[in-house]
Design a protein around this motif. Structure first.
Motif, PDB file in Angstrom:
ATOM      1  N   THR A   1     -12.269 -23.802  45.967  1.00  0.00           N
ATOM      2  CA  THR A   1     -12.201 -23.051  44.714  1.00  0.00           C
ATOM      3  C   THR A   1     -13.195 -23.607  43.705  1.00  0.00           C
ATOM      4  O   THR A   1     -13.160 -24.787  43.371  1.00  0.00           O
ATOM      5  N   GLU A   2     -14.076 -22.756  43.228  1.00  0.00           N
ATOM      6  CA  GLU A   2     -15.060 -23.163  42.241  1.00  0.00           C
ATOM      7  C   GLU A   2     -14.504 -23.028  40.826  1.00  0.00           C
ATOM      8  O   GLU A   2     -13.435 -22.455  40.604  1.00  0.00           O
ATOM      9  N   SER A   3     -15.249 -23.539  39.865  1.00  0.00           N
ATOM     10  CA  SER A   3     -14.862 -23.436  38.460  1.00  0.00           C
ATOM     11  C   SER A   3     -14.826 -21.978  38.034  1.00  0.00           C
ATOM     12  O   SER A   3     -15.619 -21.150  38.504  1.00  0.00           O
ATOM     13  N   GLU A   4     -13.922 -21.647  37.124  1.00  0.00           N
ATOM     14  CA  GLU A   4     -13.860 -20.281  36.604  1.00  0.00           C
ATOM     15  C   GLU A   4     -15.164 -19.912  35.903  1.00  0.00           C
ATOM     16  O   GLU A   4     -15.559 -18.742  35.889  1.00  0.00           O
ATOM     17  N   LEU A   5     -15.845 -20.907  35.339  1.00  0.00           N
ATOM     18  CA  LEU A   5     -17.117 -20.643  34.665  1.00  0.00           C
ATOM     19  C   LEU A   5     -18.164 -20.122  35.640  1.00  0.00           C
ATOM     20  O   LEU A   5     -19.045 -19.347  35.265  1.00  0.00           O
ATOM     21  N   ALA A   6     -18.055 -20.537  36.893  1.00  0.00           N
ATOM     22  CA  ALA A   6     -19.011 -20.095  37.903  1.00  0.00           C
ATOM     23  C   ALA A   6     -18.778 -18.651  38.314  1.00  0.00           C
ATOM     24  O   ALA A   6     -19.621 -18.048  38.988  1.00  0.00           O
ATOM     25  N   LEU A   7     -17.651 -18.087  37.916  1.00  0.00           N
ATOM     26  CA  LEU A   7     -17.299 -16.710  38.269  1.00  0.00           C
ATOM     27  C   LEU A   7     -17.597 -15.728  37.143  1.00  0.00           C
ATOM     28  O   LEU A   7     -17.268 -14.548  37.233  1.00  0.00           O
ATOM     29  N   ASP A   8     -18.217 -16.237  36.078  1.00  0.00           N
ATOM     30  CA  ASP A   8     -18.581 -15.403  34.934  1.00  0.00           C
ATOM     31  C   ASP A   8     -19.864 -14.637  35.280  1.00  0.00           C
ATOM     32  O   ASP A   8     -20.959 -15.196  35.277  1.00  0.00           O
TER      33      ASP A   8
ATOM     34  N   GLN B   1     -21.720 -12.374  33.766  1.00  0.00           N
ATOM     35  CA  GLN B   1     -22.776 -12.316  32.748  1.00  0.00           C
ATOM     36  C   GLN B   1     -23.476 -13.662  32.603  1.00  0.00           C
ATOM     37  O   GLN B   1     -24.703 -13.726  32.484  1.00  0.00           O
ATOM     38  N   ALA B   2     -22.700 -14.745  32.645  1.00  0.00           N
ATOM     39  CA  ALA B   2     -23.288 -16.084  32.532  1.00  0.00           C
ATOM     40  C   ALA B   2     -24.199 -16.372  33.721  1.00  0.00           C
ATOM     41  O   ALA B   2     -25.273 -16.973  33.570  1.00  0.00           O
TER      42      ALA B   2
ATOM     43  N   GLU C   1     -25.828 -14.150  35.535  1.00  0.00           N
ATOM     44  CA  GLU C   1     -27.033 -13.326  35.374  1.00  0.00           C
ATOM     45  C   GLU C   1     -27.960 -13.907  34.320  1.00  0.00           C
ATOM     46  O   GLU C   1     -29.188 -13.981  34.508  1.00  0.00           O
ATOM     47  N   ASP C   2     -27.386 -14.364  33.207  1.00  0.00           N
ATOM     48  CA  ASP C   2     -28.193 -14.965  32.136  1.00  0.00           C
ATOM     49  C   ASP C   2     -28.892 -16.235  32.631  1.00  0.00           C
ATOM     50  O   ASP C   2     -30.066 -16.465  32.315  1.00  0.00           O
ATOM     51  N   LEU C   3     -28.172 -17.048  33.379  1.00  0.00           N
ATOM     52  CA  LEU C   3     -28.746 -18.277  33.914  1.00  0.00           C
ATOM     53  C   LEU C   3     -29.903 -17.957  34.857  1.00  0.00           C
ATOM     54  O   LEU C   3     -30.955 -18.601  34.802  1.00  0.00           O
ATOM     55  N   TYR C   4     -29.725 -16.954  35.702  1.00  0.00           N
ATOM     56  CA  TYR C   4     -30.759 -16.602  36.673  1.00  0.00           C
ATOM     57  C   TYR C   4     -32.024 -16.111  35.966  1.00  0.00           C
ATOM     58  O   TYR C   4     -33.142 -16.537  36.294  1.00  0.00           O
ATOM     59  N   ASN C   5     -31.862 -15.229  34.991  1.00  0.00           N
ATOM     60  CA  ASN C   5     -33.015 -14.704  34.257  1.00  0.00           C
ATOM     61  C   ASN C   5     -33.712 -15.793  33.464  1.00  0.00           C
ATOM     62  O   ASN C   5     -34.946 -15.846  33.405  1.00  0.00           O
ATOM     63  N   TYR C   6     -32.929 -16.669  32.848  1.00  0.00           N
ATOM     64  CA  TYR C   6     -33.481 -17.821  32.121  1.00  0.00           C
ATOM     65  C   TYR C   6     -34.298 -18.687  33.082  1.00  0.00           C
ATOM     66  O   TYR C   6     -35.407 -19.130  32.754  1.00  0.00           O
ATOM     67  N   SER C   7     -33.769 -18.924  34.272  1.00  0.00           N
ATOM     68  CA  SER C   7     -34.423 -19.798  35.247  1.00  0.00           C
ATOM     69  C   SER C   7     -35.756 -19.224  35.704  1.00  0.00           C
ATOM     70  O   SER C   7     -36.744 -19.949  35.840  1.00  0.00           O
ATOM     71  N   LEU C   8     -35.796 -17.913  35.960  1.00  0.00           N
ATOM     72  CA  LEU C   8     -37.050 -17.260  36.338  1.00  0.00           C
ATOM     73  C   LEU C   8     -38.113 -17.483  35.262  1.00  0.00           C
ATOM     74  O   LEU C   8     -39.263 -17.804  35.563  1.00  0.00           O
ATOM     75  N   GLU C   9     -37.705 -17.342  34.040  1.00  0.00           N
ATOM     76  CA  GLU C   9     -38.628 -17.514  32.919  1.00  0.00           C
ATOM     77  C   GLU C   9     -39.109 -18.956  32.821  1.00  0.00           C
ATOM     78  O   GLU C   9     -40.314 -19.213  32.626  1.00  0.00           O
ATOM     79  N   GLN C  10     -38.210 -19.906  32.972  1.00  0.00           N
ATOM     80  CA  GLN C  10     -38.569 -21.319  32.819  1.00  0.00           C
ATOM     81  C   GLN C  10     -39.508 -21.816  33.921  1.00  0.00           C
ATOM     82  O   GLN C  10     -40.330 -22.696  33.684  1.00  0.00           O
ATOM     83  N   VAL C  11     -39.395 -21.264  35.119  1.00  0.00           N
ATOM     84  CA  VAL C  11     -40.259 -21.711  36.229  1.00  0.00           C
ATOM     85  C   VAL C  11     -41.497 -20.839  36.368  1.00  0.00           C
ATOM     86  O   VAL C  11     -42.318 -21.045  37.279  1.00  0.00           O
ATOM     87  N   GLY C  12     -41.626 -19.846  35.483  1.00  0.00           N
ATOM     88  CA  GLY C  12     -42.851 -19.028  35.478  1.00  0.00           C
ATOM     89  C   GLY C  12     -42.868 -17.900  36.477  1.00  0.00           C
ATOM     90  O   GLY C  12     -43.943 -17.494  36.942  1.00  0.00           O
ATOM     91  N   LEU C  13     -41.705 -17.340  36.802  1.00  0.00           N
ATOM     92  CA  LEU C  13     -41.633 -16.222  37.739  1.00  0.00           C
ATOM     93  C   LEU C  13     -41.172 -14.974  36.990  1.00  0.00           C
ATOM     94  O   LEU C  13     -40.498 -15.058  35.960  1.00  0.00           O
ATOM     95  N   GLU C  14     -41.515 -13.817  37.531  1.00  0.00           N
ATOM     96  CA  GLU C  14     -41.145 -12.560  36.896  1.00  0.00           C
ATOM     97  C   GLU C  14     -39.690 -12.212  37.192  1.00  0.00           C
ATOM     98  O   GLU C  14     -39.164 -12.511  38.260  1.00  0.00           O
ATOM     99  N   LYS C  15     -39.059 -11.548  36.206  1.00  0.00           N
ATOM    100  CA  LYS C  15     -37.686 -11.112  36.405  1.00  0.00           C
ATOM    101  C   LYS C  15     -37.630 -10.013  37.453  1.00  0.00           C
ATOM    102  O   LYS C  15     -38.573  -9.226  37.592  1.00  0.00           O
ATOM    103  N   LYS C  16     -36.517  -9.987  38.193  1.00  0.00           N
ATOM    104  CA  LYS C  16     -36.376  -8.997  39.264  1.00  0.00           C
ATOM    105  C   LYS C  16     -35.642  -7.766  38.773  1.00  0.00           C
ATOM    106  O   LYS C  16     -34.854  -7.836  37.851  1.00  0.00           O
TER     107      LYS C  16
END
Length: 336
Positions: free
Chosen positions: A309-316, A318-319, A321-336
């Motif tokens: 069982t993972e943390s409930e925060l990991a099941l959010d 929107q969070a 999706e936001d983390l993934y989009n932020y990560s693409l931006e920080q590493v210099g990749l285009e959003k999908k």
């Protein structure tokens, strides 16, 4: 000596033997408990191509060893050639085929290094079957930043592996056996508060435990969100999962009080008994990488070779999706 004394001595000896035997049995099962789940399936990795970060020591070393012994070709992504060479020699002594152990320099603290490693892999292989994002750092007592301007734990444990994963996705999708991406996280991700992406790199908000825990939460969230993206685009042959390896007695704990002078020697027998060995710690990584029981399972979190069982925060959603989009931006990749 009287007959009564002889009987008493015999009873005492028998009691002592039974007590020692019972103690041994108890200790055996207690130790077995702390060793955790073991990957015992007879699954061949013949003709599979695997990539393992942090491959020169600890859990990574044991993961490489078992994959190689099961006939996989393994790319060892390490910071330095010297450490990789030493590990390769040791692995050969343990029965591994050194012709299927290939070193590629990769420093997750440096995005340019990650890109070069990925370029090298893409030039050498048309497909990759297994990617184990194993490398990481733990409990850095002082704040440090990378050449890319990120807090060091955050980049080493999350952004670096995220970039490597994205760059290798095209060849993981080409795996005839189905690509598997394995994020080595920790149960401590449950101790993390919600990740504040606006302050994650700031020195004033840094905390030793906080930095580690939130990076491990990000590993779990990454596996879940990437699975959603892959399924949405129609890719079903790539599995992405995260895991807790257990409390392991590896060089990763060198930054903790357990490695302080005097304490290290004093706690050695206790660490051996109550913590997993590196081999034990690698079992869930191997399970998620190879087990037939994981077929079709993606975006999940494992521990001791079974779903956890993972943390409930990991099941959010929107969070994630936001983390993934932020990560693409920080590493210099285009959003999908």
């Amino acid at each position: 000596m009287s007959e009564t004394s002889e009987i008493e001595d015999a009873d005492w000896f028998l009691s002592a033997v039974l007590y020692l035997a019972a103690s041994f049995v108890v200790l055996f099962f207690v130790r077995k408990f702390f060793k955790g789940g073991q990957f015992t399936e007879r699954v061949s990795a013949k003709n599979l191509i695997a990539v393992v970060t942090g491959a020169n020591c600890g859990i990574g070393f044991e993961t490489v060893k078992e994959l190689n012994l099961r006939k996989a070709k393994v790319y060892m992504l390490c910071r330095t050639e010297e450490r990789a060479f030493e590990a390769r020699v040791e692995l050969s002594k343990k029965g591994c085929d050194s012709s299927r152990l290939i070193f590629i320099q990769c420093d997750l603290d440096n995005f340019e290094s990650v890109r070069k490693a990925a370029e090298q892999l893409l030039s050498l292989e048309k497909h990759i079957d297994i990617l184990v994002n194993n490398a990481g750092i733990m409990y850095q007592s002082k704040y440090g930043s990378t050449v890319d301007g990120h807090e060091r734990t955050w980049q080493s444990n999350y952004l670096g592996p995220f970039l490597l994963t994205e760059l290798l996705l095209p060849v993981l999708k080409k795996s005839e056996n189905g690509g598997r991406i394995v994020n080595v996280s920790s149960m401590l991700h449950r101790q993390s508060a919600k990740i504040n992406l606006a302050t994650v790199d700031e020195k004033k908000s840094y905390g030793m435990m906080k930095a580690y825990n939130q990076s491990k939460l990000a590993n779990v969230m990454h596996a879940r969100q990437l699975t959603k993206i892959l399924r949405k685009e129609g890719t079903h042959n790539v599995l992405v999962n995260s895991l807790h390896p257990g409390a392991v007695n590896t060089p990763l704990i060198r930054s903790t009080f357990l490695y302080l002078k005097g304490i290290k020697e004093l706690t050695a027998p206790f660490r051996w008994f109550f913590l997993k060995t590196s081999r034990d710690g690698a079992q869930t990584s191997l399970y998620v990488s190879l087990s037939k029981k994981v077929d079709g399972i993606s975006g999940k979190y494992f521990a001791d070779c079974k779903l956890a069982t993972e943390s409930e925060l990991a099941l959010d959603d929107q969070a994630c999706e936001d983390l993934y989009n932020y990560s693409l931006e920080q590493v210099g990749l285009e959003k999908k």
